[in-house]
Design a protein around this motif. Structure first.
Motif, mmCIF file in Angstrom:
data_model
loop_
_atom_site.group_PDB
_atom_site.id
_atom_site.type_symbol
_atom_site.label_atom_id
_atom_site.label_comp_id
_atom_site.label_asym_id
_atom_site.label_seq_id
_atom_site.Cartn_x
_atom_site.Cartn_y
_atom_site.Cartn_z
ATOM 1 N N ARG A 59 0.819 -1.218 0.000
ATOM 2 C CA ARG A 59 0.000 0.000 0.000
ATOM 3 C C ARG A 59 0.847 1.259 0.000
ATOM 4 N NH1 ARG A 59 -4.809 -1.560 4.336
ATOM 5 N NH2 ARG A 59 -6.118 -2.738 2.849
ATOM 6 N N GLU A 60 1.980 1.217 0.687
ATOM 7 C CA GLU A 60 2.860 2.383 0.744
ATOM 8 C C GLU A 60 3.510 2.669 -0.605
ATOM 9 O OE1 GLU A 60 5.711 1.782 3.812
ATOM 10 O OE2 GLU A 60 4.225 1.870 5.438
ATOM 11 N N ARG A 61 3.899 1.618 -1.331
ATOM 12 C CA ARG A 61 4.656 1.807 -2.567
ATOM 13 C C ARG A 61 3.788 1.735 -3.815
ATOM 14 N NH1 ARG A 61 10.045 -1.689 -2.541
ATOM 15 N NH2 ARG A 61 10.314 -0.381 -4.396
ATOM 16 N N TRP A 62 2.707 0.950 -3.751
ATOM 17 C CA TRP A 62 1.813 0.799 -4.907
ATOM 18 C C TRP A 62 0.366 0.983 -4.428
ATOM 19 C CZ3 TRP A 62 5.893 -2.541 -3.895
ATOM 20 C CH2 TRP A 62 6.942 -2.516 -4.830
ATOM 21 N N PRO A 63 -0.002 2.198 -4.049
ATOM 22 C CA PRO A 63 -1.329 2.415 -3.442
ATOM 23 C C PRO A 63 -2.491 2.079 -4.366
ATOM 24 C CG PRO A 63 -0.267 4.504 -3.989
ATOM 25 C CD PRO A 63 0.768 3.449 -4.163
ATOM 26 N N GLY A 64 -2.259 2.053 -5.664
ATOM 27 C CA GLY A 64 -3.348 1.767 -6.581
ATOM 28 C C GLY A 64 -3.624 0.293 -6.804
ATOM 29 N N VAL A 65 -2.796 -0.576 -6.216
ATOM 30 C CA VAL A 65 -2.974 -2.014 -6.424
ATOM 31 C C VAL A 65 -3.990 -2.571 -5.428
ATOM 32 C CG1 VAL A 65 -1.845 -4.277 -6.299
ATOM 33 C CG2 VAL A 65 -0.669 -2.346 -7.372
ATOM 34 N N GLU A 66 -5.028 -3.196 -5.947
ATOM 35 C CA GLU A 66 -6.019 -3.854 -5.090
ATOM 36 C C GLU A 66 -5.383 -5.095 -4.463
ATOM 37 O OE1 GLU A 66 -10.190 -6.357 -5.608
ATOM 38 O OE2 GLU A 66 -9.542 -4.951 -7.178
#
Length: 283
Positions: free
Chosen positions: A74-81
């Protein structure tokens, strides 16, 4: 929902790198990510805890492992579900089950309990040998530069390997290097043949080009290079892996519905110096 990318983790540094690779891959392919941790269904007895108590403790630890991995994503790829699963099964059984219907399964080279002298963990090797979806084993240091290298044998079905490699290269803006390595058989060498006597190079290059042609039409923006080398396949593929983004190889023909990892695949996943994708045949 599109097919997810599944990644196995046990909280080790190797599996953290696998989670990072899987999350970046999920972002690139716009797919959901599922982070999986397996807890032994029948934990062994210990002097301090009953089996039920130990199972509960392991489940709590497992949940902490996947929660930490999810926060990392979530910190590095916030758009990934991102979803998580803690499964009470043996690791290989849990991963096989969780990977059913997935786009691919991502694993680290080895996890906790792996000895430094081991080249590849038993779980990663077993998954590469048995999974019916592509398995990516994250080896070496992942790089955002370099080629996607695909190792093929033009005598066998190569469509799945080439399609995976071309799509991966297209998404990354990378070049594809398609390698077919061959050697004279021991019988021919013993009979006195030389490379000049058995000059199969031109024919093999034509077959490599023919195998790539449909993918080059589909991915016209991808620069592709075909290479035929007189060398052991493992050496021929390990060498370019030093500077590659990804190395793609195939599993052998299926038997009773499951793919098998051949000797070249075994050698490559043990010795490659970049992430390796093992792609099962469609047949």
């Amino acid at each position: 929902m599109s097919e997810p990318i599944v990644v196995g983790t046990d909280g080790s540094g190797e599996s953290d790198r696998a989670v990072d690779w899987a999350a970046a891959e999920a972002a690139l392919r716009e797919r959901p990510l599922r982070i999986v941790h397996a807890v032994a269904a029948r934990p062994t007895k210990t002097p301090l805890f009953s089996p039920a108590e130990k199972a509960e403790r392991l489940a709590r630890v497992g949940q902490a492992v996947v929660d930490k991995a999810r926060e990392r994503v979530r910190e590095r790829w916030p758009g990934v579900e991102t979803a998580t699963a803690v499964v009470a099964e043996e690791t290989h059984e849990a991963l096989l089950r969780q990977a059913e219907g997935a786009f691919e399964l991502v694993l680290g080279r080895r996890g906790r309990g792996g000895f430094a002298s081991l080249l590849l963990g038993s779980t990663s090797l077993r998954m590469a040998s048995r999974s019916t979806v592509p398995v990516v084993i994250v080896r070496g240091e992942a790089t955002e530069r370099g080629e996607v290298v695909a190792g093929i044998d033009v005598r066998k079905e190569v469509d799945a390997v080439l399609e995976y490699a071309f799509e991966a290269a297209s998404l990354r803006g990378a070049r594809v290097r398609v390698v077919h390595a061959w050697q004279l058989s021991t019988t021919l060498i013993d009979a006195g043949y030389t490379v000049e006597d058995e000059d199969a190079g031109p024919e093999l290059r034509e077959r490599v080009a023919a195998a790539c042609e449909p993918l080059q039409r589909r991915y016209s923006q991808v620069d592709a290079v075909g290479e035929v080398v007189l060398e052991h396949p493992v050496q021929a593929l390990t060498r370019p892996s030093r500077a590659a983004r990804l190395l793609v190889v195939g599993a052998r023909e299926r038997r009773r519905g499951a793919p098998r990892l051949g000797s070249t695949g075994h050698g490559v996943v043990h010795h490659a110096q970049c992430p390796v994708a093992v792609v099962p045949s469609r047949r």
